[in-house]
Write a protein that holds these residues in place. Structure first.
Motif, short mmCIF file in Angstrom:
data_model
loop_
_atom_site.label_atom_id
_atom_site.label_comp_id
_atom_site.label_asym_id
_atom_site.label_seq_id
_atom_site.Cartn_x
_atom_site.Cartn_y
_atom_site.Cartn_z
N LYS A 36 0.85 -1.20 0.00
CA LYS A 36 0.00 0.00 0.00
C LYS A 36 0.88 1.24 0.00
N GLY A 37 0.53 2.18 -0.89
CA GLY A 37 1.26 3.42 -0.96
C GLY A 37 2.35 3.46 -2.01
N LYS A 38 2.72 2.30 -2.54
CA LYS A 38 3.77 2.24 -3.54
C LYS A 38 3.26 2.60 -4.94
N TYR A 39 4.22 2.84 -5.83
CA TYR A 39 3.94 3.18 -7.22
C TYR A 39 4.17 1.93 -8.09
N LEU A 99 0.43 1.60 -17.97
CA LEU A 99 -0.55 2.08 -16.99
C LEU A 99 0.18 2.30 -15.68
N LYS A 100 0.05 3.49 -15.14
CA LYS A 100 0.78 3.87 -13.93
C LYS A 100 -0.21 4.13 -12.81
N ILE A 101 0.08 3.57 -11.66
CA ILE A 101 -0.78 3.76 -10.50
C ILE A 101 0.08 4.29 -9.36
N GLN A 102 -0.27 5.45 -8.87
CA GLN A 102 0.46 6.06 -7.75
C GLN A 102 -0.25 5.74 -6.44
N ARG A 103 0.52 5.73 -5.38
CA ARG A 103 -0.03 5.59 -4.02
C ARG A 103 -1.08 4.47 -3.99
N THR A 104 -0.66 3.29 -4.37
CA THR A 104 -1.61 2.18 -4.50
C THR A 104 -2.39 1.94 -3.21
N GLU A 105 -3.62 1.50 -3.39
CA GLU A 105 -4.52 1.16 -2.28
C GLU A 105 -4.95 -0.29 -2.45
#
Lengths: 112, 116
Positions: B15-18, B77-83
Motif C-alpha cells: 500500500k502506498g507504492k507506485y 498504466l501507472k498507478i500512484q499511491r496504490t490502495e
C-alpha cells in the motif's frame, strides 16, 4: 447510460445438452453487441459480435446469438455443449468509440 | 502471429507504492484499451488510446491512475499511491483499425496486481 445484465451468475449443464446464456442490455442507439469467453489462465476470446443486419449471428466453436431489439436481449446459444466449453462467458455492449461495457459474467460448468 | 502481451503477469506491492504495468499490442494495431477486472466481475473500461493520444479516459477512477502510449505502440498504466482496492487483474486489448465500435478487441492475458 449503457449497461449489460447477465441474470445467471452460474449455470450447470450436462455434456451434450443445449445451452442458452442470457444477456440484456441498455443502450440508447443501435448497440454493438459482443460475447466473449474467458477460460482459466486464458485471455478473453471473442465468440461473436453483432452490429446490424441478420439478427441471428454465428460465431466460433458452434455458438450463435440472437439479437432481439424488442426485448433488449442478445442471448448466446449452443445446441450441444462439450466439456471444453466450461468457462466464464461475458456479454458486452460497445459504443462507436470502441469502449466496451461488460456484464458480470456467467460461469458455465459442464457435467459429464 | 504474436498476440497482446502484458508484463509482469503478477505484481505484488505494498500500500502506498507506485506501480507500472506494461502492454505490448499486436503489431500494427492503432487502438489500445485498458480494462480492470475485479474478482467475480466483468472487465471495467479504464482508458482507450487511438495512436499516441487518449481518446477516452472516462473510466480512470481517480488521478492516481495515469496511462501513456508515447510512440503509439507500447502502453504503460501507472498507478500512484496504490490502495488495497486497486487489487485486480488489469487487462489490455488492441484493435486493428480506427478503434471504432465494430472492431474486434484482442485481449492480453492480464496483469494480476495485489496490493498488501
Amino acid at each position: 447510460a449503457q449497461s449489460v445484465t447477465q441474470p445467471d451468475i452460474h449455470i450447470t449443464v450436462s455434456e451434450g445438452a443445449s445451452l442458452e446464456l442470457r444477456c440484456n442490455y441498455s443502450y440508447g442507439a443501435t448497440p454493438y453487441l459482443f460475447w466473449y469467453v474467458q477460460s482459466p489462465g486464458q485471455g478473453l476470446q471473442l465468440l461473436l459480435k453483432y452490429f446490424s443486419g441478420d439478427t441471428l449471428v454465428q460465431g466460433i466453436k458452434g455458438f450463435e446469438a440472437e439479437f432481439k431489439r424488442s426485448q433488449s436481449s442478445f442471448n448466446l446459444r449452443k445446441p450441444s455443449v462439450h466439456w471444453s466449453d466450461a468457462a466464464e462467458y461475458f456479454c458486452a455492449v460497445g459504443n462507436q468509440g470502441g469502449k466496451l461495457i461488460f456484464g458480470q459474467g456467467t460461469e458455465l460448468s459442464v457435467k459429464p | 502471429g504474436a498476440g497482446v502481451s502484458q508484463t509482469p503477469s503478477n505484481k505484488v506491492t505494498e500500500k502506498g507504492k507506485y506501480v507500472e504495468l506494461r502492454c505490448d499490442p499486436i503489431s500494427g494495431h492503432t487502438a489500445l484499451y485498458w480494462y480492470r477486472q475485479s474478482l467475480g466481475q466483468g472487465p471495467e473500461f479504464l482508458i482507450y488510446f487511438q495512436g499516441t493520444g487518449a481518446a477516452d479516459d472516462s473510466g480512470l477512477p481517480n488521478d492516481r491512475f495515469f496511462a501513456v502510449r508515447p510512440e503509439g505502440s507500447v502502453s504503460t498504466l501507472k498507478i500512484q499511491r496504490t490502495e488495497r482496492g486497486d487489487s485486480a487483474v488489469y487487462l489490455c486489448a488492441s484493435s486493428s483499425t480506427s478503434g471504432g465500435g465494430t472492431d474486434t478487441q484482442y485481449f492480453g492475458p492480464g496483469t494480476r496486481l495485489t496490493v498488501l
